[in-house]
Design an enzyme around this catalytic site. Structure first.
Site, PDB file in Angstrom:
ATOM      1  N   ARG A 163       0.858  -1.182   0.000  1.00  0.00           N
ATOM      2  CA  ARG A 163       0.000   0.000   0.000  1.00  0.00           C
ATOM      3  C   ARG A 163       0.898   1.237   0.000  1.00  0.00           C
ATOM      4  NH1 ARG A 163      -1.815  -3.730   3.770  1.00  0.00           N
ATOM      5  NH2 ARG A 163      -3.875  -4.644   3.310  1.00  0.00           N
ATOM      6  N   LYS A 188      -1.943  -2.824   7.750  1.00  0.00           N
ATOM      7  CA  LYS A 188      -3.126  -2.439   8.504  1.00  0.00           C
ATOM      8  C   LYS A 188      -3.132  -3.134   9.856  1.00  0.00           C
ATOM      9  CE  LYS A 188      -6.305  -1.386   4.700  1.00  0.00           C
ATOM     10  NZ  LYS A 188      -7.586  -1.739   4.051  1.00  0.00           N
ATOM     11  N   HIS A 255      -2.740   2.807  -6.209  1.00  0.00           N
ATOM     12  CA  HIS A 255      -3.159   1.479  -5.765  1.00  0.00           C
ATOM     13  C   HIS A 255      -3.197   0.486  -6.921  1.00  0.00           C
ATOM     14  CE1 HIS A 255      -4.517  -0.581  -2.153  1.00  0.00           C
ATOM     15  NE2 HIS A 255      -5.392  -1.243  -2.877  1.00  0.00           N
ATOM     16  N   ARG A 258      -0.430  -1.960  -6.840  1.00  0.00           N
ATOM     17  CA  ARG A 258      -0.657  -3.084  -5.925  1.00  0.00           C
ATOM     18  C   ARG A 258      -1.478  -4.176  -6.633  1.00  0.00           C
ATOM     19  NH1 ARG A 258      -0.924  -4.543  -0.521  1.00  0.00           N
ATOM     20  NH2 ARG A 258      -2.896  -5.358   0.268  1.00  0.00           N
ATOM     21  N   HIS A 281      -2.977  -9.426   3.008  1.00  0.00           N
ATOM     22  CA  HIS A 281      -4.421  -9.606   3.154  1.00  0.00           C
ATOM     23  C   HIS A 281      -4.715 -10.472   4.375  1.00  0.00           C
ATOM     24  CE1 HIS A 281      -5.271  -8.832  -1.402  1.00  0.00           C
ATOM     25  NE2 HIS A 281      -5.159  -7.723  -0.705  1.00  0.00           N
ATOM     26  N   TYR A 290      -8.772 -11.350  -7.649  1.00  0.00           N
ATOM     27  CA  TYR A 290      -7.830 -11.184  -8.758  1.00  0.00           C
ATOM     28  C   TYR A 290      -7.945 -12.309  -9.782  1.00  0.00           C
ATOM     29  CZ  TYR A 290      -5.717  -7.560  -5.904  1.00  0.00           C
ATOM     30  OH  TYR A 290      -5.517  -6.405  -5.172  1.00  0.00           O
TER      31      TYR A 290
END
Length: 331
Positions: A163, A188, A255, A258, A281, A290
């Site tokens: 990110r 995160k 983004h 990414r 993730h 994806y």
């Protein structure tokens, strides 16, 4: 003597000053996101009530005002339903805090918590093909210091799939530039992960490495911001589009790099759990999306699959069988 803050001001001070960082242990990025959302809300409430922000109090934070605010950010500010839901999530968090800390406002908090999230229509994932990435990198003038920084930044973003803020938070101490090459990323929820680096990326980072300050800085020596990264990418996209016109018709943002990493790894045969860990993730379910975005993978799957009922005998049996179920069972 300074005036005593009213209920709303006091609640916001406790919420941002103690509850989020100390009780909940929320990351500084989340706190800044909540802060920006409440700044927008307070300005909207001031306009709606015709009073200065400093005089706003709890009775002004009504469900009608919040719903009107959400419509305002989506329609007038032009944000997506996803961003609208991010603003509402911050308000919901504050309402839960208010219900627990100030029971006198429990009814008001419950009404706010009843405001539903808006269903967001998923948008196609924008990602760079490998040829697009190569064209963008080739457009960077590496004869200047800023150009070398931009090249290293874009290459590192594509390598790691990090990110934007994760890349900007990298310090020299986060890099291991001897084999095995890798970088430590803070994701995160303050979750730390190690991401492998290609030898070429490690060499680029080694040549630009300084002290333990931020790796990517602006011309004043200050850490780059997310807006700076967006500006850098847009600038080199314009240059690359002169050689590869297809880039001019696509809408890319930081983004997208990414997303490009994920698709590139998937095309290279990397399994989904590894890609999920690579990107940080929390669940493989997030990574599954994806699988649906790459048309080349779909074409290969189509080529491998034998078309059902494509032969003449199958078409004939469809005409001869009176029962659809019999025909299906015969497939």
């Amino acid at each position: 003597m300074s005036p005593v803050p009213n209920a709303l001001a006091g609640a916001l001070r406790k919420f941002f000053g103690d509850h989020l960082p100390t009780i909940r242990g929320v990351s500084p990025h989340t706190i800044r996101s909540y802060r920006d959302g409440f700044a927008l809300l307070l300005r909207f409430l001031a306009t709606a009530t015709g009073r200065p922000v400093a005089t706003l109090d709890m009775p002004d934070v009504t469900v009608d005002h919040i719903v009107a605010f959400l419509q305002h950010v989506e329609q007038d500010r032009g944000v997506s339903a996803t961003t609208r839901n991010v603003r509402l999530a911050a308000i919901h968090t504050f309402a839960r805090f208010l219900a627990a800390q100030e029971p006198v406002y429990l009814d008001q908090a419950q009404r706010i918590l009843a405001i539903p999230f808006k269903r967001a229509r998923p948008r196609p994932i924008a990602y760079f093909e490998y040829e697009d990435i190569a064209a963008v990198l080739a457009s960077v003038d590496r004869s200047t210091r800023a150009g070398r920084r931009d090249y290293t930044l874009l290459a590192a973003m594509f390598n790691t799939g990090a990110r934007v803020q994760e890349i900007l938070d990298i310090r020299a101490g986060d890099l291991q530039l001897t084999k095995p090459y890798q970088v430590r990323l803070m994701g995160k929820g303050r979750k730390v992960r190690w991401c492998p680096l290609w030898p070429q990326t490690a060499q680029l980072l080694r040549s630009d490495l300084r002290s333990d300050a931020a790796v990517f800085v602006n011309q004043r020596g200050l850490p780059l911001t997310r807006f700076g990264v967006r500006f850098i990418l847009a600038k080199h996209l314009r240059h690359a589009a002169q050689q590869q016109p297809s880039l001019a018709t696509k809408r890319f943002h930081p983004h997208s790099l990414r997303h490009s990493t994920a698709v590139h790894l998937l095309k290279s045969g990397v399994d989904l759990p590894t890609i999920a860990h690579w990107l940080g993730h929390a669940s493989v379910n997030t990574t599954n999306r994806y699988v649906t975005v790459d048309l080349e993978l779909k074409r290969k799957a189509l080529a491998r699959a034998a078309p059902v009922g494509s032969s003449r005998s199958s078409r004939a049996s469809w005409r001869q069988n009176a029962s659809v179920l019999e025909w299906l069972e015969a497939l």
